[in-house]
Design a protein around this motif. Structure first.
Motif, short mmCIF file in Angstrom:
data_model
loop_
_atom_site.label_atom_id
_atom_site.label_comp_id
_atom_site.label_asym_id
_atom_site.label_seq_id
_atom_site.Cartn_x
_atom_site.Cartn_y
_atom_site.Cartn_z
N GLN A 30 0.94 -1.07 0.02
CA GLN A 30 -0.02 -0.05 0.15
C GLN A 30 0.79 1.11 0.13
OE1 GLN A 30 -2.74 -0.30 3.33
NE2 GLN A 30 -4.05 -1.82 2.40
N TYR A 31 2.13 1.26 0.76
CA TYR A 31 2.86 2.30 0.83
C TYR A 31 3.30 2.68 -0.66
CZ TYR A 31 6.90 5.04 1.87
OH TYR A 31 7.95 6.02 1.71
N ARG A 32 3.78 1.70 -1.16
CA ARG A 32 4.63 1.58 -2.64
C ARG A 32 3.49 2.29 -3.45
NH1 ARG A 32 7.83 -4.01 -2.15
NH2 ARG A 32 9.91 -3.11 -1.04
N GLU A 33 2.37 1.63 -3.56
CA GLU A 33 1.35 2.19 -4.53
C GLU A 33 0.76 3.64 -4.14
OE1 GLU A 33 -3.01 0.54 -6.09
OE2 GLU A 33 -2.59 0.05 -3.89
N ALA A 34 0.73 3.84 -2.86
CA ALA A 34 0.35 5.20 -2.53
C ALA A 34 1.45 6.48 -3.09
CB ALA A 34 -0.09 5.34 -1.08
N THR A 35 2.68 6.13 -2.52
CA THR A 35 3.40 7.11 -2.89
C THR A 35 3.87 7.18 -4.40
OG1 THR A 35 5.24 5.60 -2.31
CG2 THR A 35 4.62 6.80 -0.60
N ARG A 36 3.82 5.98 -4.98
CA ARG A 36 3.74 6.09 -6.38
C ARG A 36 2.87 7.03 -7.20
NH1 ARG A 36 4.79 1.13 -7.17
NH2 ARG A 36 2.65 0.42 -7.35
N TYR A 37 1.54 6.76 -6.61
CA TYR A 37 0.42 7.63 -7.28
C TYR A 37 0.70 9.02 -7.03
CZ TYR A 37 -4.29 9.10 -8.29
OH TYR A 37 -5.42 9.95 -8.73
N ALA A 38 0.83 9.43 -5.67
CA ALA A 38 0.95 10.82 -5.16
C ALA A 38 1.93 11.48 -6.03
CB ALA A 38 1.33 10.91 -3.67
N ASN A 39 3.33 10.62 -6.33
CA ASN A 39 4.51 11.37 -7.07
C ASN A 39 4.12 11.47 -8.49
OD1 ASN A 39 6.14 11.39 -4.78
ND2 ASN A 39 6.99 9.46 -4.98
N THR A 40 3.47 10.64 -9.07
CA THR A 40 3.05 10.66 -10.45
C THR A 40 2.06 11.60 -10.70
OG1 THR A 40 3.45 8.18 -10.90
CG2 THR A 40 2.06 9.27 -12.34
N HIS A 41 1.03 11.74 -9.95
CA HIS A 41 -0.04 12.74 -9.93
C HIS A 41 0.09 14.07 -9.22
CE1 HIS A 41 -1.70 8.82 -11.27
NE2 HIS A 41 -2.31 9.51 -12.27
N ASP A 42 1.27 14.27 -8.58
CA ASP A 42 1.34 15.52 -7.91
C ASP A 42 0.11 15.54 -6.78
OD1 ASP A 42 2.95 17.48 -6.83
OD2 ASP A 42 1.95 18.97 -8.16
N ALA A 43 -0.27 14.45 -6.06
CA ALA A 43 -1.46 14.57 -5.34
C ALA A 43 -1.15 14.36 -3.66
CB ALA A 43 -2.41 13.26 -5.71
N GLY A 44 -1.93 15.06 -3.05
CA GLY A 44 -1.84 14.63 -1.67
C GLY A 44 -2.51 13.52 -1.08
N SER A 45 -2.47 13.50 0.24
CA SER A 45 -2.98 12.19 0.82
C SER A 45 -4.70 12.07 0.39
CB SER A 45 -2.66 12.35 2.35
OG SER A 45 -3.31 13.35 3.09
N GLY A 46 -5.19 13.23 0.65
CA GLY A 46 -6.72 13.10 0.17
C GLY A 46 -6.94 12.57 -0.95
N ALA A 47 -6.48 13.07 -1.97
CA ALA A 47 -6.66 12.68 -3.29
C ALA A 47 -6.35 11.41 -3.62
CB ALA A 47 -6.10 13.80 -4.35
N THR A 48 -4.99 10.82 -2.99
CA THR A 48 -4.50 9.72 -3.43
C THR A 48 -5.47 8.56 -2.38
OG1 THR A 48 -2.41 10.53 -3.48
CG2 THR A 48 -2.43 8.16 -2.69
N ALA A 49 -5.96 8.95 -1.30
CA ALA A 49 -6.88 7.93 -0.58
C ALA A 49 -8.05 7.73 -1.22
CB ALA A 49 -6.98 8.58 0.73
N SER A 50 -8.61 8.84 -1.96
CA SER A 50 -9.80 8.60 -2.79
C SER A 50 -9.60 7.86 -4.01
CB SER A 50 -10.45 9.97 -3.04
OG SER A 50 -10.75 10.79 -2.00
#
Length: 263
Positions: A30-50
């Motif tokens: 989950q950590y790897r998926e979340a940080t990869r998504y956040a970095n790729t989309h320049d997203a914060g925790s809220g957008a990544t969680a959604s």
């Protein structure tokens, strides 16, 4: 031909189960998926969680505060030292193998936090464990003046990760007296050199020498199957001459000379 690998990231993650996360490997993924998504989309925790349908409370620490879980840091540390995915032909594995033997024959891994300590034998600072610690790459200190107990070598950095790696390899965690021990499974598939290193390191700590004799004895209060397996392993390396007794193992003079362990 693919070489045998003894420690993987998933193996190491299992030693963290039941702590901050019930399933530590799931947290790693989950950590790897979340940080990869956040970095790729320049997203914060809220957008990544959604987007990933993950709890925002967990992702807030990972993404907004850049705080990786302990299990992720442990895996990264083990990878940097070369402890992950090492093979029997690697020097670092030779060191890990000798440290596992030391835990069985005199050292210990504390149940809390997996901190290891390694017994120094009659060679003192020239004990095999010092070479082993240098092979695995960790800094250490020598602890002496222990009220009649054997001196010890203790890692001074990343010791809990090292302890977890040794546990993955089969080293016992906690007091050994009441445990049902078994030799590490890698000794079954390991090379002759791997098996020899384990035996020599073990004997340096546990073999009792007798005045005027070349015969060696190992006396340990351990479960029956463990002592039988240990005797069989030593016998195999010595080429015969090793006998399992009720509460001890006897290594004949010829076997001791073959092993090169007679002082």
């Amino acid at each position: 031909m693919t070489e045998t690998v003894f420690v993987t990231a998933r193996d190491l993650a299992r030693t963290y189960d039941g702590g901050a996360y019930e399933n530590a490997w799931e947290a790693v993924e989950q950590y790897r998926e979340a940080t990869r998504y956040a970095n790729t989309h320049d997203a914060g925790s809220g957008a990544t969680a959604s987007a990933l349908n993950l709890p925002r409370g967990r992702l807030r620490t990972w993404i907004d505060d850049s705080g990786a879980p302990d299990v992720v840091r442990g895996i990264d540390t083990a990878r940097e030292y070369g402890w992950l995915k090492c093979t029997p032909n690697d020097d670092v594995f030779a060191g890990l193998n000798a440290l596992v033997a030391n835990i069985f024959s005199g050292g210990a891994i504390a149940e809390q936090y997996y901190r290891p300590s390694f017994a120094l034998n009659h060679y003192g600072a020239d004990s095999h464990v010092i070479d082993a610690l240098e092979l695995v790459g960790v800094d250490y200190e020598i602890i002496d003046d222990r009220d009649g107990r054997a001196d010890e070598a203790r890692p001074t950095a990343d010791e809990t990760v090292l302890g977890r790696v040794l546990a993955v390899l089969g080293a016992p965690v906690g007091p050994k007296t009441n445990q049902h021990l078994s030799l590490p499974s890698y000794l079954v598939v390991g090379s002759e050199e791997v098996r020899e290193t384990f035996v020599y390191a073990y004997l340096e700590n546990r073999a009792v020498h007798h005045e005027g004799k070349d015969t060696l004895t190992i006396i340990e209060e351990r479960n029956d199957s463990y002592l039988s397996s240990l005797a069989a392993l030593i016998n195999d390396i010595a080429g015969g001459g090793v006998k399992r007794n009720a509460e001890s193992i006897t290594i004949s003079a010829d076997a001791a000379r073959s092993l090169g362990t007679v002082r």
